[in-house]
Design a protein around this motif. Sequence first.
Motif, PDB file in Angstrom:
ATOM      1  N   GLY A   1      62.887  65.701  81.104  1.00  0.00           N
ATOM      2  CA  GLY A   1      62.911  65.383  81.666  1.00  0.00           C
ATOM      3  C   GLY A   1      61.406  66.124  81.901  1.00  0.00           C
ATOM      4  O   GLY A   1      60.241  65.811  81.066  1.00  0.00           O
TER       5      GLY A   1
ATOM      6  N   GLY B   1      60.847  69.465  81.698  1.00  0.00           N
ATOM      7  CA  GLY B   1      61.018  69.828  80.869  1.00  0.00           C
ATOM      8  C   GLY B   1      59.428  69.190  79.775  1.00  0.00           C
ATOM      9  O   GLY B   1      59.456  70.377  79.016  1.00  0.00           O
TER      10      GLY B   1
ATOM     11  N   VAL C   1      67.059  70.119  74.960  1.00  0.00           N
ATOM     12  CA  VAL C   1      68.195  69.887  75.661  1.00  0.00           C
ATOM     13  C   VAL C   1      68.537  69.135  76.312  1.00  0.00           C
ATOM     14  O   VAL C   1      68.044  68.636  77.149  1.00  0.00           O
ATOM     15  CB  VAL C   1      69.280  70.974  74.700  1.00  0.00           C
ATOM     16  CG1 VAL C   1      70.837  70.064  75.347  1.00  0.00           C
ATOM     17  CG2 VAL C   1      69.444  72.166  74.311  1.00  0.00           C
TER      18      VAL C   1
ATOM     19  N   ALA D   1      65.020  72.689  83.639  1.00  0.00           N
ATOM     20  CA  ALA D   1      64.737  71.505  84.175  1.00  0.00           C
ATOM     21  C   ALA D   1      65.144  70.199  84.253  1.00  0.00           C
ATOM     22  O   ALA D   1      65.241  69.338  83.837  1.00  0.00           O
ATOM     23  CB  ALA D   1      63.226  71.595  83.426  1.00  0.00           C
ATOM     24  N   VAL D   2      66.268  70.533  85.518  1.00  0.00           N
ATOM     25  CA  VAL D   2      66.683  69.268  84.892  1.00  0.00           C
ATOM     26  C   VAL D   2      67.023  68.677  87.071  1.00  0.00           C
ATOM     27  O   VAL D   2      67.864  68.651  87.060  1.00  0.00           O
ATOM     28  CB  VAL D   2      68.706  69.976  85.376  1.00  0.00           C
ATOM     29  CG1 VAL D   2      68.827  70.154  83.793  1.00  0.00           C
ATOM     30  CG2 VAL D   2      69.683  70.770  86.581  1.00  0.00           C
TER      31      VAL D   2
END
Length: 487
Positions: free
Chosen positions: A197, A200, A217, A284-285
């Motif tokens: 995102g 990230g 990823v 970084a989700v």
Amino acid sequence: MNSDTVVKSDVINKAVQEGETVYDVAIIGGGPAGYVAAIRCAQNGLKTVLIEKDRLGGTCLNAGCIPTKTLVSIAGFLNRLNRAEDYGISIQGFQYSLEKIRERKQQIVSSLVQGIEFLMKKNKIGVIQGKAIVEENGVLAVEGSEERIRYKNLILATGSVASSLPIPGADAPDILGSQELLELSEVPESLAIIGGGVIGMEFAFIYAALGCKVHVVEFMPQILNLVDADVASTVKRTARKMGIEILESARALAIETTSDDHKRILMERKERQESLVVRKVAVAVGRRANLEAVDLEKLGVALNDHKNGILVNEVMQTSNPTVYAAGDVTNQVMLAHAASHQGIIAADHIAGKLSGKAGGLEKQLVPSAIFTFPEIGHIGHTEKEAKAMNRDVLVGKFPFRANSKAVAMQDAAGFVKVIADKATREIIGATIVGPDATELLSLAANLITCRTTIDQAKEVIYAHPTLSEAISEAILDMEGEAIHFGN
Ligand code: NAI
């Protein structure tokens, strides 16, 4: 609504009689929602106090937008040095000092924090450092202090926290988050970032520019999932050139530590099990509203239907009319400028400047600035969104390689895309990917916020030679009238 949840005037009257200070507004949280609301409250003549447990400026200034942009600007500088030959300049090797970069970043952040402290003083806003605790509706305490803060209105601006990744190994202490990535204690030889995102991808470019082999990823079929595929492709082309490997449709399943202290990510990609071994892993989700900061139940403040943010009306009032919420904690649009806008709405409503139905945050009018290489600026509807809504639209697109200023700058990757409603001819969306896209975005934001039609937009004369001419050309392209480009 429970009558206990409304700040009772007798509580306030008693406090006044007893010579206690009663604030018109107390604000919890000193980020872009809270400190901006405080300034507007003071401008509105309201006696205001702000309580912040860390430093003023919140995540954006201390651990988000500003420190990352300091690093993005360093990454951009390094990229230019690497391309010096393109400008006819020979540089015989160069080095960077991680320590000096870190120091510089901290100085920049500190000077901006001091700027906010100055604004608080100038506006005569009381600032209390500490953790606010709800004692009862109308009264706050601060952890470790006897002091009580009495208020008529409260603004909750407690922000958001990073979401965790619910897979084995992701909670190990050596897994990095954006906070650790910003600390720059080392540049590992390889780094995998789980989550492609905005956060990230911004860090992917920063670490790649610093010489790290970066892998991203991403679970969705496309990084930066909200933008159109052609926009993401432009960013992916630069990423490839900088050696960043992007793995899309890749779901991280577990993170293991190898015997030589590396990390192995096990993932499922296009229905196959794959693994990736790297020195460090970062996650970084996404972020989630910080709903645990104060006792919302005691305040009579309800959550939204998804239970992932404080429920607010269009003037930022919660289910308790004397309590407002602004910023990430509302989980409407998690962006600093949206937070500030919400803070201003709350402050103006408290001051009686906005009626119950006025104001509100129109999500479609919140611009979004993403600091990848090249940058992305977006506002309104994307092309894919408009198509998914079956909206009949006109699309105009103009590449920077046909813009003389971008060519002269030798920075011509990307394009401007503008979309308009075919029936009303109103411009309803714009995305810019390319040089200075996040600055050019404000031109498009003006057109869209003012509900400009194609015909009105064509009246604007753009100075030559400027990057903004690409916006004019994209508008003309909607009806096949672009001057400098033939498809
Ligand atoms: P994000 O929601 O933008 O991206 C997270 C990504 O992680 C998504 O693409 C998701 O598909 C992926 N993901 C989730 N689980 C995964 C798994 N198991 N394996 C692989 N991929 C997985 O969140 P991000 O980047 O952490 O940003 C957080 C918030 O901060 C966002 O609301 C964003 O708008 C805001 N922000 C905005 C900035 C900007 O606009 N420049 C800069 C920084 C933050």
